[in-house]
Design an enzyme around this catalytic site. Structure first.
Site, PDB file in Angstrom:
ATOM      1  N   GLU A 148       0.822  -1.214   0.000  1.00 24.32           N
ATOM      2  CA  GLU A 148       0.000   0.000   0.000  1.00 24.32           C
ATOM      3  C   GLU A 148       0.856   1.264   0.000  1.00 24.32           C
ATOM      4  OE1 GLU A 148      -2.959  -0.329  -0.730  1.00 24.32           O
ATOM      5  OE2 GLU A 148      -3.140  -2.466  -0.327  1.00 24.32           O
ATOM      6  N   HIS A 151       1.825   1.902  -3.489  1.00 24.39           N
ATOM      7  CA  HIS A 151       0.789   2.598  -4.265  1.00 24.39           C
ATOM      8  C   HIS A 151       0.904   4.109  -4.065  1.00 24.39           C
ATOM      9  CE1 HIS A 151      -1.606  -0.445  -6.156  1.00 24.39           C
ATOM     10  NE2 HIS A 151      -1.927  -1.062  -5.030  1.00 24.39           N
ATOM     11  N   GLU A 224      -0.647  -2.725  -9.927  1.00 22.27           N
ATOM     12  CA  GLU A 224      -0.583  -3.744  -8.878  1.00 22.27           C
ATOM     13  C   GLU A 224       0.760  -4.471  -8.891  1.00 22.27           C
ATOM     14  OE1 GLU A 224      -2.591  -4.398  -6.298  1.00 22.27           O
ATOM     15  OE2 GLU A 224      -3.581  -2.581  -7.005  1.00 22.27           O
TER      16      GLU A 224
END
Length: 295
Positions: A148, A151, A224
């Site tokens: 995360e 990201h 991803e």
């Protein structure tokens, strides 16, 4: 009820922002006053403003929406050792990735999941589900947090918002071109837009929107893989692969992340076809890590 309220509030905000922007730009109607012609210049600006406004408004309020819609409990002051570990781990990973400390939260869900959102890399939110904390060991949870953080560091929220905005603009533009063509060429309406224009435009927007969603999904899948790589490098390849393997073994797949949050949550293969999936199959993600870092 909360999600309905958020949906309505977001759309009202989009309409308000887009209307003010068009007014400031001096853009009038894209429908000519006489005849059934389109002012393509006004139409392009109209579609771009409305297409981008939706994505930008959603991005700017994404943290607030996530907290409200997902019931995220922000850890302001750690109440136990587990919460203290979460804060310390996110701080360590954020420093390593070179971003500002995100807000850290937990949301209730039996499914192991996590997401990151926020309008820039120094004002983001990372949240994990209670199911993830229960079903993964600390090293796997740390890898998920690294994913995360990846990201955020990669600017995925902004990138996907911009892509979605451009795609929305193209869908709106070509739907109205098709609607105008059908109204004039098929129904021979030369006196202004008739019902055929509006009905055809609506149908074209639905069809083109579905096709366009595959473009956004393709970009999401690419991001991803990059986030998996970030998790591997911030923590370890073994931990990242282990987290994905643990997710694959979970009997209950995530079902409560909606809208944009799905694009940033770790999750298993959904029911949609691979063409529309926001995430690659877990086996492909694990194999990609093995090919890059070895077994």
């Amino acid at each position: 009820m909360m999600r309905i309220f958020l949906f309505l509030a977001t759309n009202l905000a989009v309409i308000a922002v887009a209307s003010v922007t068009l007014s400031l730009l001096g853009v009038g109607s894209y429908l000519e006053r006489s005849g059934n012609n389109l002012n393509l210049q006004n139409l392009m600006v109209f579609c771009l403003v409305f297409g981008m406004a939706g994505s930008i408004v959603s991005l700017l309020i994404s943290k607030w929406m996530a907290k409200k819609s997902m019931g995220v409990q922000i850890i302001d002051q750690p109440q136990n050792a587990g919460e203290q570990w979460m804060i310390s781990t996110v701080k360590e990973l954020a420093d390593k990735a070179g971003i500002g400390m995100p807000e850290v939260g937990i949301f209730h869900s039996d499914a192991p999941n996590a997401f990151a959102t926020g309008w820039n890399k120094n004002d983001a939110l990372v949240a994990v589900s209670t199911g993830l904390l229960q079903k993964m060991d600390k090293e796997q949870v740390k890898a998920v947090l690294g994913h995360e953080i990846g990201h955020i560091a990669n600017g995925d929220m902004v990138t996907l918002a911009l892509i979605q905005g451009v795609v929305n603009a193209f869908v709106m533009f070509f739907a109205r071109i098709i609607g105008n063509f059908v109204d004039r060429a098929v129904f021979k309406n030369e006196d202004g837009p008739g019902i055929a224009f509006y009905v055809t435009t609506f149908i074209a927007e639905m069809v083109l929107g579905i096709l366009a969603s595959t473009i956004v999904a393709w970009f999401s899948r690419r991001r991803e893989y990059r986030a998996d790589q970030a998790g591997a490098e911030l923590v370890s390849p073994a931990a990242m692969a282990g987290a994905l393997a643990a997710l694959k073994q979970s009997y209950d797949q995530p079902s409560d992340l909606q809208g944009e949050l799905v694009a940033f949550g770790i999750r298993g293969e959904g029911k949609l076809s691979a063409l529309f999936a926001s995430h690659p199959p877990l086996d492909d993600r694990i194999n990609a890590l093995k090919q890059r870092y070895g077994n």
